[in-house]
Write an enzyme that holds these catalytic residues in place. Structure first.
Site, PDB file in Angstrom:
ATOM      1  N   HIS A   1       0.841  -1.191   0.000  1.00  9.28           N
ATOM      2  CA  HIS A   1       0.000   0.000   0.000  1.00  9.28           C
ATOM      3  C   HIS A   1       0.879   1.245   0.000  1.00  9.28           C
ATOM      4  O   HIS A   1       2.071   1.167   0.271  1.00  9.28           O
ATOM      5  CB  HIS A   1      -0.969   0.021   1.191  1.00  9.28           C
ATOM      6  CG  HIS A   1      -0.329   0.170   2.517  1.00  9.28           C
ATOM      7  ND1 HIS A   1       0.226  -0.898   3.194  1.00  9.28           N
ATOM      8  CD2 HIS A   1      -0.146   1.257   3.315  1.00  9.28           C
ATOM      9  CE1 HIS A   1       0.714  -0.479   4.346  1.00  9.28           C
ATOM     10  NE2 HIS A   1       0.508   0.834   4.446  1.00  9.28           N
TER      11      HIS A   1
ATOM     12  N   HIS B   1       8.375  10.768  -6.348  1.00 12.80           N
ATOM     13  CA  HIS B   1       6.941  10.851  -6.649  1.00 12.80           C
ATOM     14  C   HIS B   1       6.356   9.456  -6.776  1.00 12.80           C
ATOM     15  O   HIS B   1       7.079   8.476  -6.835  1.00 12.80           O
ATOM     16  CB  HIS B   1       6.684  11.666  -7.923  1.00 12.80           C
ATOM     17  CG  HIS B   1       7.220  11.039  -9.176  1.00 12.80           C
ATOM     18  ND1 HIS B   1       8.555  11.103  -9.542  1.00 12.80           N
ATOM     19  CD2 HIS B   1       6.598  10.347 -10.163  1.00 12.80           C
ATOM     20  CE1 HIS B   1       8.721  10.468 -10.696  1.00 12.80           C
ATOM     21  NE2 HIS B   1       7.547   9.996 -11.089  1.00 12.80           N
TER      22      HIS B   1
ATOM     23  N   GLU C   1       2.345  11.410 -10.434  1.00 12.01           N
ATOM     24  CA  GLU C   1       2.420  11.324 -11.896  1.00 12.01           C
ATOM     25  C   GLU C   1       1.306  10.401 -12.361  1.00 12.01           C
ATOM     26  O   GLU C   1       1.067   9.355 -11.765  1.00 12.01           O
ATOM     27  CB  GLU C   1       3.771  10.764 -12.343  1.00 12.01           C
ATOM     28  CG  GLU C   1       3.881  10.591 -13.846  1.00 12.01           C
ATOM     29  CD  GLU C   1       5.186   9.935 -14.290  1.00 12.01           C
ATOM     30  OE1 GLU C   1       5.350   9.751 -15.511  1.00 12.01           O
ATOM     31  OE2 GLU C   1       6.024   9.579 -13.430  1.00 12.01           O
TER      32      GLU C   1
END
Length: 132
Positions: free
Chosen positions: A7, A62, A108
């Protein structure tokens, strides 16, 4: 041995605005929410929003989520209309949008896979690239 991503947890200042961003704007599925958090899914990936004081990195770190080309075209218009800030313009293989969530986390949305990236590297290798 690691078998995959279990997760991803994002620390969030305001749970309601974060749920609106991830569920209503990006289209993730909300499963449960409580006073200090929520669980959503993006495809098969479990996302946790956890109340706190986020301090996102200001580097290239990211999280990239997969999205189809037609869905990205539609979403790009909604993101612009919602005033969502982009932190980078795409310069790599595959269509991408780089955006900030309400807490400054770098996200992204990418139309591509590792296979398409590797195929592009065969044509235009990075400086110092070594294949294994």
């Amino acid at each position: 041995m690691i078998t995959g991503i279990n997760h991803i947890t994002f620390s969030v200042r305001d749970l309601s605005s974060s749920i609106e961003f991830y569920r209503d704007l990006l289209g993730m599925k909300l499963h449960v929410a409580w006073d200090a958090g929520a669980y959503l899914t993006a495809g098969d990936i479990w996302i946790c929003l956890s109340g706190g004081m986020p301090k996102p990195a200001n580097d290239y770190t990211h999280v990239a989520f997969s999205i189809g080309e037609s869905e990205l075209t539609e979403l790009r218009a909604r993101l612009k209309k919602a005033g969502i800030e982009e932190w980078k313009q795409n310069t790599s293989e595959g269509n991408s949008v780089y955006l900030l969530d309400p807490n400054g986390h770098r996200i992204e949305l990418h139309c591509g896979t590792l296979a398409t990236r590797l195929a592009e590297l065969e044509k235009s290798p990075y400086k110092g690239l070594v294949w294994y």
